[in-house]
Design a protein around this motif. Structure first.
Motif, PDB file in Angstrom:
ATOM      1  N   GLU A   2       0.943  -1.063  -0.168  1.00 54.25           N
ATOM      2  CA  GLU A   2      -0.086  -0.042   0.052  1.00 54.25           C
ATOM      3  C   GLU A   2       0.960   1.208  -0.089  1.00 54.25           C
ATOM      4  O   GLU A   2       1.975   1.395   0.644  1.00 54.25           O
ATOM      5  CB  GLU A   2      -0.782   0.050   1.488  1.00 54.25           C
ATOM      6  N   TRP A   4       0.382   3.935   1.395  1.00 57.15           N
ATOM      7  CA  TRP A   4       0.638   4.785   3.018  1.00 57.15           C
ATOM      8  C   TRP A   4       1.566   3.989   3.599  1.00 57.15           C
ATOM      9  O   TRP A   4       2.166   4.580   4.414  1.00 57.15           O
ATOM     10  CB  TRP A   4      -0.693   4.823   3.642  1.00 57.15           C
ATOM     11  N   SER A  40      -2.723   9.701   1.821  1.00 59.35           N
ATOM     12  CA  SER A  40      -2.817   8.397   1.052  1.00 59.35           C
ATOM     13  C   SER A  40      -3.706   7.301   1.935  1.00 59.35           C
ATOM     14  O   SER A  40      -4.312   6.633   0.889  1.00 59.35           O
ATOM     15  CB  SER A  40      -1.414   7.730   0.938  1.00 59.35           C
TER      16      SER A  40
END
Length: 142
Positions: A2, A4, A40
């Motif tokens: 991901e 983030w 994000s």
């Protein structure tokens, strides 16, 4: 992985780099990476979170770094009281002999009871010495 998570890892790496360098240069980028990770995580794309990272990092760098550098460049704390006398010159007014328990010196215009820092040393009147330590109301001279 991901996006983030990548931002969180980047923030951690930058924070560790800041701790190691203590220059307040990587810290703003670590903060920018944290904000980018939050953006994000909310769902913004890679481009938006990258722009947020750059904007936050530059703003923090421009506004907070001068403040941090000013704090790093502050002069050392001023010594006051008897601590300010350490290293100052003194003139012996009366013979200093530790064995006899006598001795007086003038330090910064004040008359002090004085003893020699070296127990065996005898200092004659008129000698110029320096203050090594202050113990109570007695100056130890060298």
């Amino acid at each position: 992985m991901e996006p983030w998570v990548i931002w969180v890892v980047a923030a951690c790496v930058l924070a560790v780099g800041e701790i190691a360098s203590v220059s307040f240069f990587l810290g703003p980028f670590a903060g920018g990476a944290v904000v980018a990770a939050i953006v994000s995580l909310i769902g913004a794309g890679w481009v938006v979170s990258s722009l947020v990272f750059l904007i936050v990092s530059v703003l923090v760098l421009l506004f907070l770094r001068p403040v941090a550098r000013r704090h790093l460049r502050q002069p050392p704390a001023l010594r006051t009281g008897t601590a300010a006398l350490i290293g100052r010159p003194a003139v012996v007014l009366e013979r200093i002999s530790n064995d006899e328990g006598v001795g007086v010196a003038r330090i910064e215009g004040e008359v002090w009871t004085a003893r020699a820092f070296d127990e065996d040393r005898i200092i004659e009147p008129g000698e110029k010495v320096s203050v090594i330590e202050i113990r109570g109301a007695t100056a130890l001279l060298d």
